[in-house]
Scaffold this active site. Structure first.
Site, PDB file in Angstrom:
ATOM      1  CG  ASP A 252      36.570  40.371  34.911  1.00  0.00           C
ATOM      2  OD1 ASP A 252      36.645  39.278  35.497  1.00  0.00           O
ATOM      3  OD2 ASP A 252      35.604  40.711  34.204  1.00  0.00           O
TER       4      ASP A 252
ATOM      5  CG  ASP B 189      35.964  51.013  38.914  1.00  0.00           C
ATOM      6  OD1 ASP B 189      35.777  50.790  40.123  1.00  0.00           O
ATOM      7  OD2 ASP B 189      36.685  50.299  38.200  1.00  0.00           O
TER       8      ASP B 189
END
Length: 463
Positions: free
Chosen positions: A109, A229
């Site tokens: 991203d 994460d």
């Protein structure tokens, strides 16, 4: 000059990251120095002073003996001697012109990852390969993710650990920001799991990977970093089979106050009554000082008690909605504030997936997955008979996947408590770096192995 392909700008929410940095200074009054000391210091000032080393040349103990680190150091010293110290970032004198990009090996991203090597290495057998993450600052600004990229770069500069990435160089090239890190040729645990029988690891292999991830998270929490994460795609496998936790753009920087606590403050986790008892090996305490030196019996009893080193960012709080759907904790899925306990929930999901080949709350859609995380009770695959080791694994997973973050295993004292669980009996965490990994990646050519770094869609995804 190489032109990096741009990502299409997409709208996205901006995460809120709270950071706190403590600094301290110490000084000595000149009045406390003797006249002889003053003369000595004055004489030293007349001597030629050595030039300061760039920040990129500072030794990192866990990488200083490796050829890839030595190659970078040699390149920086060579350029520093011919052009002078300093660079775009004020620390490294390397730039994009010093590297040759081999191919793109990942994209995400906020950046792309390229396999690269130093340009002046002509002999193929002696070449060292690196992973260069390239971020387009203009795209970052459009997506309002400048703070995320800055957080990741800040964390990479802090790290020095065998299971975390080493930052070799950083520089700017036009409107691109580049960081050069260690290249892992063994792929990631997600790809490696799919190559296993029934797409799951054995209990011993799952325990090994869980232990190394636990040690990496412990180090991060000691620095006040909440990872946020954890997933198999973010756990890379080095060429020697050990792991490297990667991607820190979703991490939260906070504070952790170290303390030494007695283990008696909390009871050692026990297995359910139906589980067969698992004897624990007697612990032997080594001390360089004889107990006779302590005259007080109170001091002797305290020194003999087993103590734990605890450094957990228990006060950190954030309301950001970040993570990967199947791995987020209930407090994140329900929109509440969260803290360090989200990493220990993710560790429970991680172990579950390693052992059973799937995550426990996955739904038909992301929304269904989030609802399951908040409301659905934890269930294990129905098996008539299970081993004592699997019983231990299920107990650890159940404790980590407590939907109440206050009662979640590790929420108070982190890895110090989790390491004492019977699932890790017989495992020496201090020497795990010297333990033979369950899988040693095959040595392949760079062209063939480069496609395994992070897979076709690298692990930078978020929501």
């Amino acid at each position: 000059m190489l032109e990096f392909p741009k990502d299409n700008p997409e709208g996205s929410g901006e995460e809120t990251v709270s950071e706190a940095v403590n600094s301290s200074q110490s000084s000595m009054s000149s009045d406390s120095l003797t006249s002889f000391s003053r003369l000595s210091f004055d004489a030293l000032e007349l001597l030629p002073q050595p030039r300061p080393l760039p920040e990129s040349l500072m030794l990192k103990p866990h990488r200083s003996s490796e050829s890839s680190w030595q190659t970078i150091r040699s390149a920086v010293l060579k350029r520093s001697g011919s052009e002078g110290l300093g660079g775009v970032d004020g620390g490294s004198s390397l730039s994009l012109r010093d590297f040759c990009l081999v191919r793109q090996i990942g994209s995400g991203d906020i950046g792309k990852v390229y396999l690269c090597r130093l340009r002046n290495e002509d002999v193929e057998e002696s070449r060292c390969y690196y992973a260069m993450k390239v971020v387009d600052r203009e795209v970052l600004a459009l997506k309002k993710k400048v703070e995320r990229a800055a957080t990741e770069k800040k964390i990479l500069n802090m790290l020095d650990h065998p299971f975390l990435p080493s930052l070799y160089a950083q520089f700017e090239a036009s409107h691109f920001s580049c960081v050069v890190m260690e290249y892992c040729s063994g792929g990631d645990l997600h790809s490696l799991r799919h190559k296993q029988p029934r797409k799951r690891f054995s209990l011993s292999a799952a325990r090994f990977y869980a232990a190394e991830v636990l040690v990496a998270l412990e180090y991060l929490h000691m620095l006040g970093i909440i990872y946020r994460d954890l997933k198999p795609e973010n756990v890379l496998v080095r060429s020697d089979g050990h792991i490297m936790l990667t991607d820190f753009d979703l991490s939260l920087c906070s504070d952790a106050i170290p303390a030494v606590q007695s283990q008696s403050l909390s009871s050692t986790p026990d297995l359910p009554p139906s589980s067969p008892p698992v004897p624990r090996p007697p612990s032997t305490h080594f001390s360089c000082l004889p107990t006779q030196l302590f005259r007080s019996k109170k001091i002797q009893s305290f020194s003999a008690a087993k103590r734990l080193f605890v450094a957990e960012p228990v006060t950190a709080r954030s309301c950001s909605f970040v993570g990967t759907h199947e791995y987020v904790a209930p407090e994140v899925a329900s929109g509440r504030s969260h803290g360090n306990a989200v990493d220990w929930w993710a560790l429970g999901i991680f172990i579950y997936e390693m052992v059973y080949g799937c995550t426990p709350f996955a739904g038909v859609s992301n929304e269904a997955t989030l609802r399951n995380i908040v409301k659905k009770p934890l269930k294990f695959p129905t098996v008539s008979t299970i081993s004592s080791r699997e019983t231990q694994a299920r107990d650890l997973i159940s404790r980590l996947l407590d939907k109440d973050p206050e009662n979640r295993f590790g929420a108070k004292r982190g890895a110090a408590d989790i390491k004492t669980h019977p699932f890790f009996n017989g495992l020496n965490f201090a020497l795990i770096r010297s333990t033979t990994p369950p899988v040693i990646p095959l040595q392949k050519t760079t062209t063939a192995s480069s496609r395994h770094f992070g897979g076709p869609t690298s692990s930078f995804d978020f929501f």
